[in-house]
Design a protein around this motif. Structure first.
Motif, PDB file in Angstrom:
ATOM      1  N   TYR A  57       0.838  -1.194   0.000  1.00 31.93           N
ATOM      2  CA  TYR A  57       0.000   0.000   0.000  1.00 31.93           C
ATOM      3  C   TYR A  57       0.877   1.250   0.000  1.00 31.93           C
ATOM      4  O   TYR A  57       2.031   1.224   0.456  1.00 31.93           O
ATOM      5  CB  TYR A  57      -0.889   0.042   1.242  1.00 31.93           C
ATOM      6  N   LEU A  58       0.306   2.355  -0.466  1.00 36.21           N
ATOM      7  CA  LEU A  58       0.987   3.645  -0.420  1.00 36.21           C
ATOM      8  C   LEU A  58       0.143   4.624   0.399  1.00 36.21           C
ATOM      9  O   LEU A  58      -1.079   4.671   0.262  1.00 36.21           O
ATOM     10  CB  LEU A  58       1.189   4.213  -1.822  1.00 36.21           C
ATOM     11  N   SER A  59       0.807   5.396   1.252  1.00 42.42           N
ATOM     12  CA  SER A  59       0.153   6.443   2.015  1.00 42.42           C
ATOM     13  C   SER A  59       0.904   7.740   1.777  1.00 42.42           C
ATOM     14  O   SER A  59       2.137   7.773   1.861  1.00 42.42           O
ATOM     15  CB  SER A  59       0.164   6.108   3.510  1.00 42.42           C
ATOM     16  N   THR A  60       0.179   8.802   1.456  1.00 42.00           N
ATOM     17  CA  THR A  60       0.831  10.062   1.143  1.00 42.00           C
ATOM     18  C   THR A  60       0.204  11.201   1.926  1.00 42.00           C
ATOM     19  O   THR A  60      -0.739  11.004   2.704  1.00 42.00           O
ATOM     20  CB  THR A  60       0.762  10.345  -0.374  1.00 42.00           C
ATOM     21  N   SER A  61       0.730  12.397   1.742  1.00 41.20           N
ATOM     22  CA  SER A  61       0.204  13.595   2.383  1.00 41.20           C
ATOM     23  C   SER A  61      -0.431  14.493   1.340  1.00 41.20           C
ATOM     24  O   SER A  61       0.163  14.738   0.287  1.00 41.20           O
ATOM     25  CB  SER A  61       1.319  14.361   3.113  1.00 41.20           C
ATOM     26  N   LEU A  62      -1.628  14.969   1.651  1.00 39.20           N
ATOM     27  CA  LEU A  62      -2.315  15.908   0.773  1.00 39.20           C
ATOM     28  C   LEU A  62      -3.007  16.929   1.669  1.00 39.20           C
ATOM     29  O   LEU A  62      -3.967  16.606   2.361  1.00 39.20           O
ATOM     30  CB  LEU A  62      -3.332  15.184  -0.104  1.00 39.20           C
ATOM     31  N   ASP A  63      -2.512  18.164   1.639  1.00 44.45           N
ATOM     32  CA  ASP A  63      -3.002  19.184   2.560  1.00 44.45           C
ATOM     33  C   ASP A  63      -4.123  20.034   2.002  1.00 44.45           C
ATOM     34  O   ASP A  63      -4.609  20.940   2.689  1.00 44.45           O
ATOM     35  CB  ASP A  63      -1.848  20.083   3.014  1.00 44.45           C
ATOM     36  N   GLY A  64      -4.539  19.780   0.752  1.00 47.47           N
ATOM     37  CA  GLY A  64      -5.635  20.541   0.183  1.00 47.47           C
ATOM     38  C   GLY A  64      -5.321  21.033  -1.210  1.00 47.47           C
ATOM     39  O   GLY A  64      -4.520  20.408  -1.935  1.00 47.47           O
ATOM     40  N   PRO A  65      -5.920  22.144  -1.638  1.00 49.07           N
ATOM     41  CA  PRO A  65      -5.669  22.695  -2.971  1.00 49.07           C
ATOM     42  C   PRO A  65      -4.198  23.036  -3.179  1.00 49.07           C
ATOM     43  O   PRO A  65      -3.420  23.133  -2.223  1.00 49.07           O
ATOM     44  CB  PRO A  65      -6.540  23.962  -2.992  1.00 49.07           C
ATOM     45  N   ALA A  66      -3.822  23.252  -4.431  1.00 48.97           N
ATOM     46  CA  ALA A  66      -2.410  23.400  -4.807  1.00 48.97           C
ATOM     47  C   ALA A  66      -1.700  24.487  -4.022  1.00 48.97           C
ATOM     48  O   ALA A  66      -0.591  24.267  -3.501  1.00 48.97           O
ATOM     49  CB  ALA A  66      -2.310  23.657  -6.308  1.00 48.97           C
ATOM     50  N   ASP A  67      -2.297  25.682  -3.905  1.00 56.50           N
ATOM     51  CA  ASP A  67      -1.585  26.782  -3.241  1.00 56.50           C
ATOM     52  C   ASP A  67      -1.342  26.492  -1.764  1.00 56.50           C
ATOM     53  O   ASP A  67      -0.276  26.805  -1.237  1.00 56.50           O
ATOM     54  CB  ASP A  67      -2.345  28.093  -3.426  1.00 56.50           C
ATOM     55  N   LEU A  68      -2.323  25.870  -1.103  1.00 56.80           N
ATOM     56  CA  LEU A  68      -2.167  25.536   0.307  1.00 56.80           C
ATOM     57  C   LEU A  68      -1.143  24.423   0.491  1.00 56.80           C
ATOM     58  O   LEU A  68      -0.240  24.521   1.335  1.00 56.80           O
ATOM     59  CB  LEU A  68      -3.521  25.122   0.890  1.00 56.80           C
ATOM     60  N   HIS A  69      -1.258  23.374  -0.291  1.00 57.68           N
ATOM     61  CA  HIS A  69      -0.326  22.250  -0.195  1.00 57.68           C
ATOM     62  C   HIS A  69       1.106  22.710  -0.466  1.00 57.68           C
ATOM     63  O   HIS A  69       2.033  22.368   0.288  1.00 57.68           O
ATOM     64  CB  HIS A  69      -0.736  21.160  -1.195  1.00 57.68           C
ATOM     65  N   ASP A  70       1.307  23.481  -1.525  1.00 58.78           N
ATOM     66  CA  ASP A  70       2.657  23.926  -1.895  1.00 58.78           C
ATOM     67  C   ASP A  70       3.270  24.843  -0.843  1.00 58.78           C
ATOM     68  O   ASP A  70       4.483  24.801  -0.601  1.00 58.78           O
ATOM     69  CB  ASP A  70       2.631  24.635  -3.248  1.00 58.78           C
ATOM     70  N   SER A  71       2.443  25.664  -0.203  1.00 60.80           N
ATOM     71  CA  SER A  71       2.977  26.578   0.812  1.00 60.80           C
ATOM     72  C   SER A  71       3.408  25.832   2.068  1.00 60.80           C
ATOM     73  O   SER A  71       4.322  26.267   2.776  1.00 60.80           O
ATOM     74  CB  SER A  71       1.935  27.642   1.170  1.00 60.80           C
ATOM     75  N   GLN A  72       2.769  24.687   2.348  1.00 64.11           N
ATOM     76  CA  GLN A  72       3.083  23.928   3.559  1.00 64.11           C
ATOM     77  C   GLN A  72       4.082  22.804   3.318  1.00 64.11           C
ATOM     78  O   GLN A  72       4.772  22.374   4.244  1.00 64.11           O
ATOM     79  CB  GLN A  72       1.790  23.334   4.142  1.00 64.11           C
ATOM     80  N   ARG A  73       4.164  22.341   2.069  1.00 63.00           N
ATOM     81  CA  ARG A  73       5.046  21.217   1.741  1.00 63.00           C
ATOM     82  C   ARG A  73       5.909  21.576   0.514  1.00 63.00           C
ATOM     83  O   ARG A  73       5.799  20.937  -0.536  1.00 63.00           O
ATOM     84  CB  ARG A  73       4.211  19.963   1.459  1.00 63.00           C
ATOM     85  N   PRO A  74       6.754  22.597   0.653  1.00 62.96           N
ATOM     86  CA  PRO A  74       7.548  23.038  -0.504  1.00 62.96           C
ATOM     87  C   PRO A  74       8.613  22.020  -0.903  1.00 62.96           C
ATOM     88  O   PRO A  74       9.169  21.306  -0.067  1.00 62.96           O
ATOM     89  CB  PRO A  74       8.187  24.334  -0.012  1.00 62.96           C
ATOM     90  N   SER A  75       8.843  21.957  -2.204  1.00 65.07           N
ATOM     91  CA  SER A  75       9.936  21.129  -2.734  1.00 65.07           C
ATOM     92  C   SER A  75      10.635  21.902  -3.843  1.00 65.07           C
ATOM     93  O   SER A  75      10.029  22.760  -4.493  1.00 65.07           O
ATOM     94  CB  SER A  75       9.411  19.795  -3.276  1.00 65.07           C
ATOM     95  N   ARG A  76      11.891  21.584  -4.053  1.00 66.66           N
ATOM     96  CA  ARG A  76      12.668  22.297  -5.075  1.00 66.66           C
ATOM     97  C   ARG A  76      12.235  21.884  -6.473  1.00 66.66           C
ATOM     98  O   ARG A  76      11.929  20.725  -6.732  1.00 66.66           O
ATOM     99  CB  ARG A  76      14.155  22.018  -4.914  1.00 66.66           C
ATOM    100  N   GLY A  77      12.195  22.866  -7.395  1.00 68.46           N
ATOM    101  CA  GLY A  77      12.051  22.542  -8.804  1.00 68.46           C
ATOM    102  C   GLY A  77      10.656  22.636  -9.358  1.00 68.46           C
ATOM    103  O   GLY A  77      10.464  23.138 -10.451  1.00 68.46           O
ATOM    104  N   SER A  78       9.646  22.157  -8.630  1.00 69.91           N
ATOM    105  CA  SER A  78       8.286  22.179  -9.163  1.00 69.91           C
ATOM    106  C   SER A  78       7.285  22.074  -8.029  1.00 69.91           C
ATOM    107  O   SER A  78       7.658  21.946  -6.857  1.00 69.91           O
ATOM    108  CB  SER A  78       8.072  21.024 -10.150  1.00 69.91           C
ATOM    109  N   SER A  79       6.018  22.118  -8.391  1.00 76.76           N
ATOM    110  CA  SER A  79       4.952  22.070  -7.409  1.00 76.76           C
ATOM    111  C   SER A  79       4.887  20.697  -6.736  1.00 76.76           C
ATOM    112  O   SER A  79       4.746  19.674  -7.404  1.00 76.76           O
ATOM    113  CB  SER A  79       3.617  22.370  -8.098  1.00 76.76           C
ATOM    114  N   SER A  80       4.972  20.683  -5.413  1.00 77.91           N
ATOM    115  CA  SER A  80       4.843  19.409  -4.696  1.00 77.91           C
ATOM    116  C   SER A  80       3.429  18.856  -4.837  1.00 77.91           C
ATOM    117  O   SER A  80       3.226  17.640  -4.857  1.00 77.91           O
ATOM    118  CB  SER A  80       5.207  19.586  -3.221  1.00 77.91           C
ATOM    119  N   HIS A  81       2.445  19.737  -4.929  1.00 78.71           N
ATOM    120  CA  HIS A  81       1.063  19.301  -5.129  1.00 78.71           C
ATOM    121  C   HIS A  81       0.925  18.561  -6.453  1.00 78.71           C
ATOM    122  O   HIS A  81       0.305  17.489  -6.521  1.00 78.71           O
ATOM    123  CB  HIS A  81       0.132  20.512  -5.099  1.00 78.71           C
ATOM    124  N   GLN A  82       1.515  19.113  -7.490  1.00 78.13           N
ATOM    125  CA  GLN A  82       1.441  18.472  -8.800  1.00 78.13           C
ATOM    126  C   GLN A  82       2.084  17.092  -8.764  1.00 78.13           C
ATOM    127  O   GLN A  82       1.542  16.118  -9.309  1.00 78.13           O
ATOM    128  CB  GLN A  82       2.118  19.339  -9.860  1.00 78.13           C
TER     129      GLN A  82
END
Length: 483
Positions: free
Chosen positions: A212-237
């Motif tokens: 099984y896989l379990s991941t984190s999803l904090d909501g819409p793209a802007d909210l998720h990206d602001s809380q879970r930033p990653s280098r290079g591209s949108s973490s939400h995407q």
């Protein structure tokens, strides 16, 4: 042939005399009380009925009397049935303690490619391979896993980002399945990942080994990206792409997601829930922040229990409307509490057990070989407090770890029936002990319940859920379908 002689109707009428079985009661709101027993049965009473009940003045032909009798709050002088049923239910709910540790968490690396603001552990950069678990420690941990008597074993592979050390993930899964040919357990695997490194090889492996896989999803793209930033591209995407790819290969039910409530989330609960619906999820856990790791230095101090409870209540109301519209969506924390109320076996959720679920419910094998009584205990150790460190894979046997004072002491202190302010709380059957939380927030494994954010949260949620069950027929119908 002799004819049977029947007693007159009056002989079968309920007797007025009754005695009380063990119970607890407390305010549900200004005008009503909730009465509970040790197996989670409850009855809502107004004050006059409660007083009449404890003074043994209730008439046997009233609805209140019948409800209390059927749910094992009283017994009539000439019957022992209530005792037998109560003891059977109590044994059923306590069986899980004897099963012992079912969840085994492997921290395969602290390396991570995200910089989440609420990260609960001391994440390390992607090139810091000294923070990877070794094969030798993984093998020793697997030996301990199968020392547990539990017939159902779940191995959870965590980080950091565990896919940064995927060769070890592969080894652990394959080695566990090899060992299980002898042990014959019901074996399950979960990888907790942000999905940014979800390659075709990883997906094929997960499909082959039923992981099984379990991941984190904090909501819409802007909210998720602001809380879970990653280098290079949108973490939400990256997360959304990973969810879709995983579902295509593994199946819809093989991928779950978890959100964390931050100050940015508080006013956006409808949007967060709608994002889960948009992506086809049928469960969402409205999770509050934990007082560990980076969160203690920033986010956790910016909202209190009442803020989260308001967020939760608005969210649950929105979820109920979505269900009423024909789409099944469970709030997972509420579902756990409903299981504790209505399921004969209660719930296996580690954080709501008495005594505490640490050690008994879960063991954590850290990247460096240290063994902890819970994942939160490991996080607390990263902050310099090793209270819940049980030992080390290189030094201690399974027996030594399980009988260590670091485990036995908090277990003996966290039996709610003997804990001040818990022992007479009406919500005791649905609650649990969290010694790591109280150690982190109050410096003591038991904690002072009057000042406990954990207790305030539990009582607030339970009061709200029980009011819905008792006063809103449509909500009750939906909630009971979740159990």
């Amino acid at each position: 042939m002799a004819h049977a002689v029947f007693q007159p109707r009056s002989a079968y009428a309920p007797r007025a005399g009754y005695r009380l079985l063990p119970l607890r009661f407390g305010h549900l709101d200004e005008n009503t009380y909730i009465v509970t027993n040790d197996v989670g049965e409850y009855v809502r009473l107004d004050r006059d009925d409660l007083v009449a009940f404890v003074e043994r003045r209730l008439a046997p032909d009233t609805g209140v009397y019948k409800a209390l009798k059927s749910r094992h709050f009283l017994y009539e002088d000439d019957s022992s049935v209530a005792f037998d049923l109560l003891s059977l239910k109590y044994r059923s709910r306590a069986e899980r303690i004897a099963e012992f540790t079912g969840l085994h968490i492997f921290v395969v690396t602290l390396r991570c490619d995200h910089s989440c603001q609420y990260c609960q552990v001391s994440r390390q950069s992607e090139d810091s391979t000294q923070y990877d678990m070794t094969v030798a420690h993984a093998n020793k941990a697997l030996d301990l896993v199968f020392c547990s008597p539990n017939e159902r074993i779940k191995i959870e592979l965590q980080g950091g980002e565990p896919l940064l050390n995927f060769p070890l993930v592969r080894h652990i899964v394959e080695r566990a399945q090899e060992l299980n040919q002898h042990h014959r357990r019901d074996l399950q695997f979960v990888i907790t990942s942000n999905l940014s490194r979800l390659s075709d090889d990883v997906l094929l492996f997960c499909n082959e080994h039923s992981v099984y896989l379990s991941t984190s999803l904090d909501g819409p793209a802007d909210l998720h990206d602001s809380q879970r930033p990653s280098r290079g591209s949108s973490s939400h995407q990256k997360t959304i792409e990973g969810i879709h790819r995983a579902r295509e290969i593994l199946g819809t039910d093989q991928v779950s997601a978890l959100m964390t409530t931050t100050p940015r989330s508080l006013h956006r609960v409808h949007e967060i829930i709608d994002e889960y619906v948009r992506l086809g999820f049928h469960g969402i856990f409205l999770r509050s922040l934990s007082p560990y790791g980076f969160a203690t230095r920033s986010l956790v101090k910016r909202y209190g229990v009442e803020d989260w409870l308001d967020f939760y209540k608005r969210g649950l109301s929105h979820i109920l409307r979505i269900n009423a519209g024909g789409y099944l969506l469970r709030e997972d924390y509420t579902t756990i509490l409903l299981q504790k109320m209505f399921s004969p076996l209660g719930s296996a959720y580690v954080d709501l057990q008495s005594p505490a679920g640490i050690g008994i419910g879960a063991l954590v094998y850290n990247y460096d070989g240290a063994v902890y009584a819970s994942d939160e205990g490991r996080m607390l150790a990263e902050m310099g407090d090793e209270t819940f460190r049980l030992g080390h894979l290189d030094e201690d046997s399974y027996e030594a770890l399980i009988t260590s004072e670091a485990l036995l002491s908090p277990l003996s202190e966290t039996l709610l029936e003997g804990t001040p302010m818990c022992n007479d709380c009406p919500f005791l059957p649905y609650c649990g002990a969290d010694p790591v939380f109280h150690r982190a927030t109050q410096g003591d494994a038991v904690g002072h319940k009057a000042f406990s954010a954990f207790c305030a949260k539990q009582m607030g949620v339970l009061q709200h859920v029980i009011r819905l069950l008792e006063t809103d027929a449509e909500a009750r119908d939906i909630l009971l379908r979740w159990v």
